[in-house]
Enzyme design. Structure first.
Site, mmCIF file in Angstrom:
data_model
loop_
_atom_site.group_PDB
_atom_site.id
_atom_site.type_symbol
_atom_site.label_atom_id
_atom_site.label_comp_id
_atom_site.label_asym_id
_atom_site.label_seq_id
_atom_site.Cartn_x
_atom_site.Cartn_y
_atom_site.Cartn_z
ATOM 1 N N LEU A 110 10.721 -20.632 -5.031
ATOM 2 C CA LEU A 110 9.837 -19.682 -4.346
ATOM 3 C C LEU A 110 8.449 -19.814 -4.941
ATOM 4 O O LEU A 110 8.302 -19.915 -6.156
ATOM 5 C CB LEU A 110 10.336 -18.239 -4.554
ATOM 6 C CG LEU A 110 9.427 -17.139 -3.982
ATOM 7 C CD1 LEU A 110 9.488 -17.129 -2.454
ATOM 8 C CD2 LEU A 110 9.816 -15.761 -4.523
ATOM 9 N N ASN A 119 1.305 3.384 -2.953
ATOM 10 C CA ASN A 119 1.818 3.819 -4.264
ATOM 11 C C ASN A 119 1.266 5.190 -4.648
ATOM 12 O O ASN A 119 1.984 6.039 -5.167
ATOM 13 C CB ASN A 119 1.394 2.831 -5.363
ATOM 14 C CG ASN A 119 2.030 1.472 -5.206
ATOM 15 O OD1 ASN A 119 2.940 1.297 -4.412
ATOM 16 N ND2 ASN A 119 1.541 0.517 -5.973
ATOM 17 N N ARG A 175 -11.989 2.800 -8.145
ATOM 18 C CA ARG A 175 -11.075 3.867 -8.579
ATOM 19 C C ARG A 175 -11.402 4.308 -10.008
ATOM 20 O O ARG A 175 -12.203 3.689 -10.689
ATOM 21 C CB ARG A 175 -9.639 3.361 -8.455
ATOM 22 C CG ARG A 175 -9.322 3.001 -7.019
ATOM 23 C CD ARG A 175 -7.881 2.629 -6.831
ATOM 24 N NE ARG A 175 -7.638 2.318 -5.416
ATOM 25 C CZ ARG A 175 -6.445 2.237 -4.870
ATOM 26 N NH1 ARG A 175 -5.372 2.462 -5.603
ATOM 27 N NH2 ARG A 175 -6.318 1.961 -3.595
ATOM 28 N N ARG A 179 1.923 -4.920 6.201
ATOM 29 C CA ARG A 179 1.256 -3.863 5.431
ATOM 30 C C ARG A 179 2.114 -2.609 5.465
ATOM 31 O O ARG A 179 2.518 -2.153 6.539
ATOM 32 C CB ARG A 179 -0.137 -3.537 5.971
ATOM 33 C CG ARG A 179 -0.836 -2.495 5.075
ATOM 34 C CD ARG A 179 -2.263 -2.218 5.447
ATOM 35 N NE ARG A 179 -2.879 -1.338 4.447
ATOM 36 C CZ ARG A 179 -4.136 -1.399 4.036
ATOM 37 N NH1 ARG A 179 -4.945 -2.298 4.539
ATOM 38 N NH2 ARG A 179 -4.598 -0.558 3.125
ATOM 39 N N ASP A 239 0.838 -1.206 0.000
ATOM 40 C CA ASP A 239 0.000 0.000 0.000
ATOM 41 C C ASP A 239 0.872 1.256 0.000
ATOM 42 O O ASP A 239 1.977 1.254 0.534
ATOM 43 C CB ASP A 239 -0.914 -0.024 1.238
ATOM 44 C CG ASP A 239 -2.080 0.951 1.111
ATOM 45 O OD1 ASP A 239 -2.339 1.438 -0.006
ATOM 46 O OD2 ASP A 239 -2.730 1.225 2.145
ATOM 47 N N ARG A 265 -0.845 9.140 -10.022
ATOM 48 C CA ARG A 265 -0.829 7.930 -9.193
ATOM 49 C C ARG A 265 -0.182 6.736 -9.907
ATOM 50 O O ARG A 265 0.475 5.905 -9.281
ATOM 51 C CB ARG A 265 -2.258 7.569 -8.773
ATOM 52 C CG ARG A 265 -2.898 8.589 -7.822
ATOM 53 C CD ARG A 265 -4.356 8.215 -7.528
ATOM 54 N NE ARG A 265 -4.435 6.894 -6.927
ATOM 55 C CZ ARG A 265 -4.273 6.647 -5.622
ATOM 56 N NH1 ARG A 265 -4.043 7.638 -4.787
ATOM 57 N NH2 ARG A 265 -4.363 5.423 -5.168
ATOM 58 N N HIS A 279 2.410 3.411 -9.047
ATOM 59 C CA HIS A 279 2.186 1.983 -9.301
ATOM 60 C C HIS A 279 3.345 1.375 -10.097
ATOM 61 O O HIS A 279 3.756 0.248 -9.839
ATOM 62 C CB HIS A 279 0.856 1.767 -10.038
ATOM 63 C CG HIS A 279 -0.348 2.148 -9.219
ATOM 64 N ND1 HIS A 279 -0.504 1.748 -7.907
ATOM 65 C CD2 HIS A 279 -1.452 2.887 -9.520
ATOM 66 C CE1 HIS A 279 -1.656 2.236 -7.444
ATOM 67 N NE2 HIS A 279 -2.235 2.931 -8.394
HETATM 68 C C1 IPE Z 1 -5.429 -2.683 -0.154
HETATM 69 O O1 IPE Z 1 -5.092 -1.348 -0.321
HETATM 70 C C2 IPE Z 1 -5.444 -3.385 -1.470
HETATM 71 C C3 IPE Z 1 -4.142 -3.568 -2.115
HETATM 72 C C4 IPE Z 1 -2.978 -3.279 -1.595
HETATM 73 C C5 IPE Z 1 -4.182 -4.141 -3.426
HETATM 74 P P1 IPE Z 1 -6.210 -0.210 -0.470
HETATM 75 O O2 IPE Z 1 -5.473 1.060 -0.598
HETATM 76 O O3 IPE Z 1 -7.136 -0.556 -1.567
HETATM 77 O O4 IPE Z 1 -6.995 -0.322 0.913
HETATM 78 P P2 IPE Z 1 -7.853 0.764 1.705
HETATM 79 O O5 IPE Z 1 -8.795 1.373 0.719
HETATM 80 O O6 IPE Z 1 -6.882 1.759 2.255
HETATM 81 O O7 IPE Z 1 -8.514 -0.022 2.789
HETATM 82 C C1 IPE Z 2 -1.543 0.226 -3.281
HETATM 83 O O1 IPE Z 2 -1.322 1.586 -3.348
HETATM 84 C C2 IPE Z 2 -1.766 -0.402 -4.612
HETATM 85 C C3 IPE Z 2 -3.163 -0.745 -4.902
HETATM 86 C C4 IPE Z 2 -4.150 -0.701 -4.062
HETATM 87 C C5 IPE Z 2 -3.461 -1.148 -6.262
HETATM 88 P P1 IPE Z 2 -2.527 2.626 -3.348
HETATM 89 O O2 IPE Z 2 -2.874 2.930 -4.754
HETATM 90 O O3 IPE Z 2 -3.647 2.167 -2.501
HETATM 91 O O4 IPE Z 2 -1.806 3.882 -2.707
HETATM 92 P P2 IPE Z 2 -2.445 4.907 -1.676
HETATM 93 O O5 IPE Z 2 -2.957 4.116 -0.503
HETATM 94 O O6 IPE Z 2 -3.555 5.619 -2.394
HETATM 95 O O7 IPE Z 2 -1.320 5.794 -1.299
HETATM 96 MG MG MG Z 3 -4.062 2.401 -0.550
#
Ligand code: IPE
Ligand code: IPE
Ligand code: MG
Length: 240
Positions: A128, A19, A68, A185, A17, A30, A34
């Site tokens: 792995l 990115n 999204r 996480r 989480d 964004r 990623h």
């Molecule tokens: C969890 O992250 C899902 C992934 C890492 C793929 P999110 O960014 O989607 O989770 P919330 O919305 O903060 O709970």
């Molecule tokens: C995690 O990063 C990747 C996915 C959920 C696909 P986020 O895209 O949720 O990044 P933040 O939480 O918005 O910073």
């Molecule tokens: Mg996130």
């Protein structure tokens, strides 16, 4: 290499989480975050076998992430395809077995073809076990399994009394995987966001404020070292 006193977790699961925040904090789109995150995946995958990890499961896209923007969703799907295409040879020669969990029916057929292809190509590998969760949601997984069990009960081929832990585990997308020992996480959020609720019932958790694009193999190794000093009791009492 880990020292003798180091007991690595066999199976580590990661909620990657942060990115989006990594990119927007720099004034970038964004999707740049990623892309950087995908580079980190390569490093963490490469580092895992030497850290004693046999199973690595990573959360790439949740059943909730469809909320999204279309641009972000399509960008992520494109990234998954490119990752498989560009990394396939390295994954195969490094003897990594790649699998996917989640509901594939909503993914486009080209991506699904790439997923099926790399799973088949790496099925004999064992250095792995890398599992990527795409369109994965723990509740969705349990619902799909429950529906499949209900069909068997309705057909008369399954006695409801025979449904135990093992039967349920065997119906999940993770049927071939051991339960995770450790869930990590990144990004400072302290929630599980629908990741492996059945499988991680007794997992240890580690939360780090580091955003996923900044998560290094060195921090990964530190977290694993902390895990090795934890005492897991599974509801029992540890003898003095
Ligand atoms: C969890 O992250 C899902 C992934 C890492 C793929 P999110 O960014 O989607 O989770 P919330 O919305 O903060 O709970
Ligand atoms: C995690 O990063 C990747 C996915 C959920 C696909 P986020 O895209 O949720 O990044 P933040 O939480 O918005 O910073
Ligand atoms: Mg996130």
């Amino acid at each position: 290499m880990p020292s003798d006193s180091f007991t690595p977790p066999q199976h580590v699961a990661i909620i990657m989480d942060g990115n989006g925040r990594w990119a927007t904090g720099r004034g970038w789109p964004r999707l740049v975050g990623h892309r950087k995150g995908a580079e980190r995946v390569k490093e963490i995958v490469a580092a895992s076998p030497d850290l004693g990890i046999k199973w690595l499961t990573i959360y790439a896209f949740s059943t909730e992430n469809w909320k999204r923007s279309t641009e972000e969703v399509l960008g992520l799907m494109g990234l998954f395809s490119r990752y498989i295409e560009r990394e396939a040879d390295r994954i195969a020669t490094d003897s990594v077995r790649m699998r996917f969990i989640g509901d594939r029916t909503r993914l486009d057929s080209r991506l699904r073809g790439l997923m099926d292809g790399i799973e088949a190509r790496t099925a004999g590998n064992n250095r792995l076990n890398l599992t990527v969760a795409i369109n994965y949601g723990g509740r969705d997984e349990i619902l799909r399994a429950t529906r499949a069990l209900a069909v068997r009960v309705a057909e008369g081929t399954l006695d409801p009394a025979a449904i135990d832990d093992a039967v349920m585990s065997g119906m999940l997308d993770t049927a071939d995987l051991p339960d995770p020992d450790l869930v990590i996480r990144t990004s400072g959020e302290t929630r599980t966001s629908n990741f492996l609720p059945w499988q991680a019932a007794y997992a240890e958790y580690e939360f780090t404020p580091t955003l996923w694009p900044d998560f290094s193999p060195a921090e990964f190794a530190q977290i694993l070292a902390r895990y090795s000093s934890r005492e897991r009791r599974f509801g029992g009492v540890v003898k003095a």
